[in-house]
Design an enzyme around this catalytic site. Structure first.
Site, PDB file in Angstrom:
ATOM      1  NE  ARG A  20     -27.968   9.245  65.069  1.00  0.00           N
ATOM      2  CZ  ARG A  20     -29.062   8.511  64.885  1.00  0.00           C
ATOM      3  NH1 ARG A  20     -29.372   7.555  65.732  1.00  0.00           N
ATOM      4  NH2 ARG A  20     -29.850   8.743  63.852  1.00  0.00           N
ATOM      5  N   GLY A  21     -23.861   5.440  67.056  1.00  0.00           N
ATOM      6  CA  GLY A  21     -24.096   4.023  66.760  1.00  0.00           C
ATOM      7  C   GLY A  21     -22.876   3.297  66.218  1.00  0.00           C
TER       8      GLY A  21
ATOM      9  N   GLY B 148     -27.390   4.675  57.293  1.00  0.00           N
ATOM     10  CA  GLY B 148     -28.547   3.860  56.922  1.00  0.00           C
ATOM     11  C   GLY B 148     -29.764   4.189  57.746  1.00  0.00           C
TER      12      GLY B 148
ATOM     13  CE1 TYR C 273     -31.614  -1.200  57.348  1.00  0.00           C
ATOM     14  CE2 TYR C 273     -31.897  -3.544  57.767  1.00  0.00           C
ATOM     15  CZ  TYR C 273     -31.194  -2.373  57.965  1.00  0.00           C
ATOM     16  OH  TYR C 273     -30.077  -2.365  58.768  1.00  0.00           O
TER      17      TYR C 273
ATOM     18  CE  LYS D  84     -28.485  -1.600  55.687  1.00  0.00           C
ATOM     19  NZ  LYS D  84     -27.370  -0.655  55.748  1.00  0.00           N
TER      20      LYS D  84
HETATM   21  P1  NDP Z   1     -28.297   4.612  63.922  1.00  0.00           P
HETATM   22  O1  NDP Z   1     -29.727   4.831  63.612  1.00  0.00           O
HETATM   23  O2  NDP Z   1     -27.828   4.588  65.320  1.00  0.00           O
HETATM   24  O3  NDP Z   1     -27.378   5.635  63.079  1.00  0.00           O
HETATM   25  C1  NDP Z   1     -27.608   5.836  61.717  1.00  0.00           C
HETATM   26  C2  NDP Z   1     -26.548   6.756  61.183  1.00  0.00           C
HETATM   27  O4  NDP Z   1     -26.794   6.968  59.777  1.00  0.00           O
HETATM   28  C3  NDP Z   1     -26.581   8.124  61.845  1.00  0.00           C
HETATM   29  O5  NDP Z   1     -25.277   8.612  61.958  1.00  0.00           O
HETATM   30  C4  NDP Z   1     -27.370   8.951  60.845  1.00  0.00           C
HETATM   31  O6  NDP Z   1     -27.092  10.335  60.899  1.00  0.00           O
HETATM   32  C5  NDP Z   1     -26.858   8.373  59.544  1.00  0.00           C
HETATM   33  N1  NDP Z   1     -27.732   8.687  58.427  1.00  0.00           N
HETATM   34  C6  NDP Z   1     -28.995   8.284  58.219  1.00  0.00           C
HETATM   35  N2  NDP Z   1     -29.483   8.807  57.083  1.00  0.00           N
HETATM   36  C7  NDP Z   1     -28.498   9.567  56.558  1.00  0.00           C
HETATM   37  C8  NDP Z   1     -28.378  10.376  55.405  1.00  0.00           C
HETATM   38  N3  NDP Z   1     -29.377  10.530  54.536  1.00  0.00           N
HETATM   39  N4  NDP Z   1     -27.209  11.018  55.175  1.00  0.00           N
HETATM   40  C9  NDP Z   1     -26.190  10.905  56.038  1.00  0.00           C
HETATM   41  N5  NDP Z   1     -26.235  10.155  57.151  1.00  0.00           N
HETATM   42  C10 NDP Z   1     -27.380   9.502  57.409  1.00  0.00           C
HETATM   43  O7  NDP Z   1     -27.979   3.217  63.209  1.00  0.00           O
HETATM   44  P2  NDP Z   1     -26.905   2.081  63.516  1.00  0.00           P
HETATM   45  O8  NDP Z   1     -25.666   2.642  64.054  1.00  0.00           O
HETATM   46  O9  NDP Z   1     -27.611   0.994  64.216  1.00  0.00           O
HETATM   47  O10 NDP Z   1     -26.682   1.552  62.018  1.00  0.00           O
HETATM   48  C11 NDP Z   1     -25.557   1.901  61.234  1.00  0.00           C
HETATM   49  C12 NDP Z   1     -25.574   1.024  59.987  1.00  0.00           C
HETATM   50  O11 NDP Z   1     -25.568  -0.348  60.373  1.00  0.00           O
HETATM   51  C13 NDP Z   1     -26.840   1.233  59.141  1.00  0.00           C
HETATM   52  O12 NDP Z   1     -26.503   1.143  57.775  1.00  0.00           O
HETATM   53  C14 NDP Z   1     -27.703   0.052  59.552  1.00  0.00           C
HETATM   54  O13 NDP Z   1     -28.598  -0.295  58.541  1.00  0.00           O
HETATM   55  C15 NDP Z   1     -26.648  -1.018  59.782  1.00  0.00           C
HETATM   56  N6  NDP Z   1     -27.081  -2.107  60.633  1.00  0.00           N
HETATM   57  C16 NDP Z   1     -27.471  -1.901  61.938  1.00  0.00           C
HETATM   58  C17 NDP Z   1     -27.850  -2.975  62.705  1.00  0.00           C
HETATM   59  C18 NDP Z   1     -28.249  -2.841  64.140  1.00  0.00           C
HETATM   60  O14 NDP Z   1     -28.643  -3.859  64.718  1.00  0.00           O
HETATM   61  N7  NDP Z   1     -28.164  -1.693  64.755  1.00  0.00           N
HETATM   62  C19 NDP Z   1     -27.875  -4.338  62.171  1.00  0.00           C
HETATM   63  C20 NDP Z   1     -27.446  -4.437  60.816  1.00  0.00           C
HETATM   64  C21 NDP Z   1     -27.071  -3.358  60.087  1.00  0.00           C
HETATM   65  P3  NDP Z   1     -27.986  11.318  61.868  1.00  0.00           P
HETATM   66  O15 NDP Z   1     -27.458  11.141  63.254  1.00  0.00           O
HETATM   67  O16 NDP Z   1     -27.752  12.657  61.312  1.00  0.00           O
HETATM   68  O17 NDP Z   1     -29.405  10.850  61.743  1.00  0.00           O
END
Ligand code: NDP
Length: 241
Positions: free
Chosen positions: A19-20, A84, A147, A151
């Site tokens: 996702r995301g 993350g 966080y 990062k």
């Molecule tokens: P989401 O919360 O939408 O998605 C997070 C993803 O990380 C999910 O696929 C989740 O899996 C996975 N995840 C979390 N913990 C674990 C774990 N222990 N093992 C395996 N997978 C894990 O976040 P975003 O898409 O927004 O963020 C993606 C990345 O971008 C992150 O690193 C975030 O810090 C970074 N980021 C995001 C920003 C934003 O504005 N959105 C800005 C800057 C950086 P599951 O579905 O199983 O929970």
């Protein structure tokens, strides 16, 4: 006239690609003709992608996931360390567990997957590592000491990896998104979202695809001479940081 041969499909692995931003990145590589696998912890595997169950806090589950991807697509040539989490709260209220659990996923998790991927990359004498950081890593953010530390640490990983493995055809770069519309940011209170918006020169938030296109490019042949860089995708929010 002979046609320009298209680049061979590479084995790409995106952590947290269900996702995301991670899913958008997976789709960008898929559109590029690469063989794309994603890790997921829960829910469904998005259509058309190879899903391998893995938790980045668990080295054994990462090892098993890589073994599965290698059997299906060959050794991972492009690794996107994207998984993350956040656990935001002010320093006075932040428990040690709030701190260490975020570090364990975002920073140690990236270390674990990179270490596992590096074996194959060294053997192939080629590889692309892209770490998904955040503008917050270098800019700082109240309520995000855990966080931001995780990062910022990714920058140290990318630069040290570049110095260790740069001569083996491997690059390591950091992409630092700003405010992207995903589940992670949807959770933020409206007042926080408004105050972010006020400081973004582009005067808007971004969609995950805008990050994904940059990640795809930095992992391409066109970017072969870029390594140890921090590439912002933040509408100007973090300029100079
Ligand atoms: P989401 O919360 O939408 O998605 C997070 C993803 O990380 C999910 O696929 C989740 O899996 C996975 N995840 C979390 N913990 C674990 C774990 N222990 N093992 C395996 N997978 C894990 O976040 P975003 O898409 O927004 O963020 C993606 C990345 O971008 C992150 O690193 C975030 O810090 C970074 N980021 C995001 C920003 C934003 O504005 N959105 C800005 C800057 C950086 P599951 O579905 O199983 O929970």
């Amino acid at each position: 006239m002979s046609e320009i041969p298209s680049a061979p499909a590479r084995s790409v692995l995106v952590t947290g690609g269900n996702r995301g931003i991670g899913l958008a990145i997976a789709r960008a590589f898929e559109a590029n003709g690469d063989k794309v696998a994603i890790t997921y912890r829960s829910g469904e595997v998005p259509e058309g992608l190879l899903g391998v169950k893995a938790d980045v806090t668990d080295a054994a589950s990462i090892d098993a996931a890589f073994t599965e991807v290698e059997a299906a697509h060959g050794p991972v040539e492009v690794l996107i360390a994207n998984a993350g989490v956040t656990r935001d709260t002010l320093l006075m209220r932040m428990s040690e567990d709030d701190f260490t659990s975020v570090i364990d996923t975002n920073l140690t998790g990236a270390f674990r997957v990179i270490k596992r991927a590096s074996k194959g990359m060294i053997k192939m004498r080629k590889g692309r590592v892209v770490l998904i950081s955040s503008v917050v890593g270098l800019y700082g953010s109240p309520g995000q000491i855990n966080y931001a530390a995780s990062k910022a640490g990714l920058v140290g990983i990318a630069r040290s990896l570049t110095r260790e493995l740069g001569s083996r055809g491997i690059t390591a770069n950091v992409v630092a998104p700003g405010f992207i519309n995903t589940d992670m940011t949807a959770e933020l209170p409206e007042a926080t979202q408004k105050s972010y918006l006020a400081s973004i020169p582009a005067n808007r938030f971004a969609e995950p695809e805008e990050v994904a296109n940059v990640v795809r490019w930095v992992a391409s042949n066109e970017a072969a001479y870029i390594s140890g860089a921090v590439i912002p995708v933040d509408g100007g929010l973090g300029m100079g940081h």
